[in-house]
Write a protein that holds these residues in place. Structure first.
Motif, PDB file in Angstrom:
ATOM      1  N   LEU A  94       0.829  -1.198   0.000  1.00  0.00           N
ATOM      2  CA  LEU A  94       0.000   0.000   0.000  1.00  0.00           C
ATOM      3  C   LEU A  94       0.862   1.245   0.000  1.00  0.00           C
ATOM      4  O   LEU A  94       1.823   1.348   0.766  1.00  0.00           O
ATOM      5  CB  LEU A  94      -0.913   0.012   1.224  1.00  0.00           C
ATOM      6  CG  LEU A  94      -2.066  -0.991   1.194  1.00  0.00           C
ATOM      7  CD1 LEU A  94      -2.614  -1.179   2.579  1.00  0.00           C
ATOM      8  CD2 LEU A  94      -3.143  -0.527   0.258  1.00  0.00           C
ATOM      9  N   LEU A  95       0.506   2.189  -0.838  1.00  0.00           N
ATOM     10  CA  LEU A  95       1.204   3.465  -0.914  1.00  0.00           C
ATOM     11  C   LEU A  95       0.335   4.532  -0.264  1.00  0.00           C
ATOM     12  O   LEU A  95      -0.878   4.509  -0.413  1.00  0.00           O
ATOM     13  CB  LEU A  95       1.457   3.832  -2.379  1.00  0.00           C
ATOM     14  CG  LEU A  95       2.049   5.213  -2.666  1.00  0.00           C
ATOM     15  CD1 LEU A  95       3.466   5.280  -2.147  1.00  0.00           C
ATOM     16  CD2 LEU A  95       2.027   5.481  -4.148  1.00  0.00           C
ATOM     17  N   PRO A  96       0.922   5.471   0.474  1.00  0.00           N
ATOM     18  CA  PRO A  96       0.141   6.466   1.209  1.00  0.00           C
ATOM     19  C   PRO A  96      -0.883   7.197   0.368  1.00  0.00           C
ATOM     20  O   PRO A  96      -0.562   8.097  -0.381  1.00  0.00           O
ATOM     21  CB  PRO A  96       1.207   7.427   1.741  1.00  0.00           C
ATOM     22  CG  PRO A  96       2.431   6.601   1.849  1.00  0.00           C
ATOM     23  CD  PRO A  96       2.354   5.612   0.713  1.00  0.00           C
ATOM     24  N   LEU A 155      -0.903  -1.252  -4.808  1.00  0.00           N
ATOM     25  CA  LEU A 155      -0.258  -2.152  -5.743  1.00  0.00           C
ATOM     26  C   LEU A 155      -0.495  -3.571  -5.252  1.00  0.00           C
ATOM     27  O   LEU A 155      -0.146  -3.905  -4.124  1.00  0.00           O
ATOM     28  CB  LEU A 155       1.238  -1.851  -5.821  1.00  0.00           C
ATOM     29  CG  LEU A 155       2.030  -2.710  -6.819  1.00  0.00           C
ATOM     30  CD1 LEU A 155       3.174  -1.893  -7.393  1.00  0.00           C
ATOM     31  CD2 LEU A 155       2.584  -3.951  -6.183  1.00  0.00           C
ATOM     32  N   VAL A 156      -1.084  -4.383  -6.066  1.00  0.00           N
ATOM     33  CA  VAL A 156      -1.348  -5.772  -5.703  1.00  0.00           C
ATOM     34  C   VAL A 156      -0.509  -6.664  -6.599  1.00  0.00           C
ATOM     35  O   VAL A 156      -0.700  -6.681  -7.814  1.00  0.00           O
ATOM     36  CB  VAL A 156      -2.843  -6.116  -5.867  1.00  0.00           C
ATOM     37  CG1 VAL A 156      -3.092  -7.546  -5.420  1.00  0.00           C
ATOM     38  CG2 VAL A 156      -3.692  -5.160  -5.049  1.00  0.00           C
ATOM     39  N   SER A 157       0.430  -7.370  -6.022  1.00  0.00           N
ATOM     40  CA  SER A 157       1.248  -8.318  -6.773  1.00  0.00           C
ATOM     41  C   SER A 157       0.685  -9.699  -6.525  1.00  0.00           C
ATOM     42  O   SER A 157       0.921 -10.307  -5.486  1.00  0.00           O
ATOM     43  CB  SER A 157       2.704  -8.246  -6.306  1.00  0.00           C
ATOM     44  OG  SER A 157       3.461  -9.239  -6.928  1.00  0.00           O
ATOM     45  N   ILE A 207      -6.092   3.944  -5.946  1.00  0.00           N
ATOM     46  CA  ILE A 207      -7.001   3.524  -4.891  1.00  0.00           C
ATOM     47  C   ILE A 207      -8.112   4.542  -4.647  1.00  0.00           C
ATOM     48  O   ILE A 207      -9.219   4.186  -4.219  1.00  0.00           O
ATOM     49  CB  ILE A 207      -6.219   3.245  -3.586  1.00  0.00           C
ATOM     50  CG1 ILE A 207      -7.077   2.455  -2.605  1.00  0.00           C
ATOM     51  CG2 ILE A 207      -5.705   4.507  -2.969  1.00  0.00           C
ATOM     52  CD1 ILE A 207      -6.322   1.967  -1.401  1.00  0.00           C
ATOM     53  N   ASN A 208      -7.858   5.811  -4.923  1.00  0.00           N
ATOM     54  CA  ASN A 208      -8.887   6.830  -4.699  1.00  0.00           C
ATOM     55  C   ASN A 208     -10.026   6.711  -5.690  1.00  0.00           C
ATOM     56  O   ASN A 208     -11.197   6.881  -5.331  1.00  0.00           O
ATOM     57  CB  ASN A 208      -8.272   8.235  -4.780  1.00  0.00           C
ATOM     58  CG  ASN A 208      -7.381   8.536  -3.592  1.00  0.00           C
ATOM     59  OD1 ASN A 208      -7.543   7.944  -2.524  1.00  0.00           O
ATOM     60  ND2 ASN A 208      -6.435   9.434  -3.771  1.00  0.00           N
ATOM     61  N   HIS A 209      -9.699   6.427  -6.955  1.00  0.00           N
ATOM     62  CA  HIS A 209     -10.717   6.341  -7.997  1.00  0.00           C
ATOM     63  C   HIS A 209     -11.056   4.904  -8.374  1.00  0.00           C
ATOM     64  O   HIS A 209     -11.854   4.685  -9.304  1.00  0.00           O
ATOM     65  CB  HIS A 209     -10.248   7.101  -9.249  1.00  0.00           C
ATOM     66  CG  HIS A 209     -10.007   8.554  -9.014  1.00  0.00           C
ATOM     67  ND1 HIS A 209      -8.766   9.055  -8.659  1.00  0.00           N
ATOM     68  CD2 HIS A 209     -10.848   9.612  -9.045  1.00  0.00           C
ATOM     69  CE1 HIS A 209      -8.855  10.366  -8.503  1.00  0.00           C
ATOM     70  NE2 HIS A 209     -10.097  10.735  -8.735  1.00  0.00           N
ATOM     71  N   ARG A 210     -10.450   3.922  -7.655  1.00  0.00           N
ATOM     72  CA  ARG A 210     -10.731   2.507  -7.906  1.00  0.00           C
ATOM     73  C   ARG A 210     -10.515   2.166  -9.388  1.00  0.00           C
ATOM     74  O   ARG A 210     -11.331   1.517 -10.034  1.00  0.00           O
ATOM     75  CB  ARG A 210     -12.166   2.152  -7.509  1.00  0.00           C
ATOM     76  CG  ARG A 210     -12.598   2.675  -6.151  1.00  0.00           C
ATOM     77  CD  ARG A 210     -11.960   1.904  -5.026  1.00  0.00           C
ATOM     78  NE  ARG A 210     -12.640   2.183  -3.762  1.00  0.00           N
ATOM     79  CZ  ARG A 210     -12.154   2.947  -2.793  1.00  0.00           C
ATOM     80  NH1 ARG A 210     -10.963   3.519  -2.949  1.00  0.00           N
ATOM     81  NH2 ARG A 210     -12.813   3.134  -1.670  1.00  0.00           N
TER      82      ARG A 210
END
Length: 421
Positions: A152-154, A159-161, A181-184
């Motif tokens: 997870l980035l602030p 990022l999902v590996s 992550i904000n806009h999915r």
């Protein structure tokens, strides 16, 4: 007893499992405020069964903790991996169990650095990744993949590996997905083969992948990538040397600004290693034909890519029923302040409109809840009588009990009028 301290030294979680497991009693996870450790002075308490180990995941500000309980042996025999569950406790005294929509082990649990959400990767292969809010409600599904891990980035990216490979295999995976992550929104998919280490840069725009020993002793080195998936720098190691670890330089909080998300590609370099062919081998008899082969029957798309959920999970159905019941109750409360002048029913062939007397239609419900219940009950009976009268007018033969209901119409109208006036 397992004890977990928050780095700020303010709160503590104490979970008892070993003694209670033998007696069949529940284990407890309790949240205390330092230095009050009396048994009755806990802030929050959560009980659970079937646990001989507890892993604790605090969020960055220390306002909530996730407890991953696990048991090495599943006595029911349904899982080779044992049994796991996820529980949440907050410093406000709230507790909840995280309902996962797929059975199987929990691979990864990680909080968003903004502490408002957390992500869980779980389930039998193909594993699933889901984002939850502080109420432990699922807010977004990232779909399924093969072998999961996450970083997870602030506040900006997740990022999902999914495919980091098997420790026992000679070839390590490296299928990476980069999400806003904000806009999915999915930013890009990329391959980083033989990856054993992955870490975000403090600037929030770059991340590093590395092949390190002792996981892999050949082909060691590291690469620096842009969040768009572009390779910017590559540093291979000599065959005689081994790379053990790669770390980013740290910076104090607030020294770097949060990056702005842009979906435009940036200029980069090509990898020095030749890329493996992505073309799937097909036997001669299957060439030239359309293939609908799926490696896993239970593969799922991300939430924003699904047209319709044909087979929702039990947890999803439960949440849907709760939302529908809450919505129906809200609509009922909004319309129960007055008596409608007419009621419309949709029958098999036509609509039936029931006209109520003006004195009753224009009257408001009373402040007495018992009277309001009687009013609603009588109105329901009047609607049924009107429907029966319509059926009789259309030539349908009514039963004796249905005729008795029609005869009570005048009596019900008088009773209703007496209640609302």
């Amino acid at each position: 007893m397992d004890i977990g301290f928050l780095s700020l030294g303010v709160y503590l979680v104490c979970t008892l499992s070993k003694s209670s497991r033998k007696s069949g009693q529940p284990s407890f996870g309790k949240l205390f405020q330092y230095p009050k450790f009396e048994n009755t002075s806990f802030i929050a308490s959560k009980s659970f069964f079937q646990a001989d180990r507890v892993d604790m995941f605090w969020n960055k500000v220390g306002s909530a903790v996730l407890l991953m309980t696990s048991m090495e042996v599943d006595k029911s025999g349904s899982s080779y991996y044992g049994k796991q569950a996820l529980h949440a406790l907050t410093c406000k005294g709230e507790t909840a169990i995280v309902l996962l929509s797929k059975e199987g082990p929990i691979y990864s649990v990680e909080w968003s650095p903004k502490c408002a959400e957390f992500c869980v990767v779980y389930g039998f292969i193909p594993a699933k990744a889901t984002l939850f809010n502080l109420k432990c409600e699922p807010v977004f599904d990232f779909g399924t993949g093969s072998q999961p891990s996450q970083h997870l980035l602030p506040g900006v990216f997740l990022l999902v590996s999914f495919n980091t490979g098997d420790k026992g295999s000679k070839k390590q995976g490296g299928n990476v997905e980069l999400w806003d992550i904000n806009h999915r929104k999915l930013i890009n998919k990329m391959d980083a083969p033989d990856t054993t280490l992955l870490a975000w840069s403090p600037d929030g725009e770059h991340f590093i992948t590395a092949t390190t020993s002792p996981r892999l002793r050949i082909g060691n080195g590291f690469k620096i990538w842009h969040y768009s998936g572009t390779l910017l720098y590559e540093r291979p190691w000599n065959k005689q040397e081994e790379l053990w670890e790669v770390l980013w330089q740290t910076f104090p909080k607030g020294a770097l600004k949060e990056p702005h998300v842009s979906y435009k590609p940036v200029e980069g370099i090509l990898p020095s290693q030749p890329q493996a062919s992505k073309q799937v081998y097909r036997p001669p008899s299957a060439r030239g034909r359309e293939s609908n082969f799926k490696l896993h029957d239970d593969e799922e798309l991300p939430s924003n890519a699904r047209i319709g959920d044909a087979n929702p999970s039990k947890a999803a159905l439960k949440q849907k029923k709760k939302r529908e019941a809450k919505k129906a109750k809200k609509e009922q409360d909004a319309t129960s302040n007055s008596v409608p002048s007419s009621v419309t029913l949709n029958g098999d062939s036509s609509s039936i409109v029931i006209k109520l007397p003006p004195a009753i239609a224009e009257a408001e419900l009373t402040d007495d809840p018992e009277k309001n219940k009687k009013i609603k009950k009588i109105k329901s009976k009047l609607v049924e009588i009107s429907r029966l009268k319509e059926q009789r007018a259309s030539g349908r033969q009514l039963e004796l009990n249905q005729m008795e209901k029609i005869k009570k119409e005048d009596e019900l109208l008088k009773e209703l009028q007496g209640l609302v006036l």
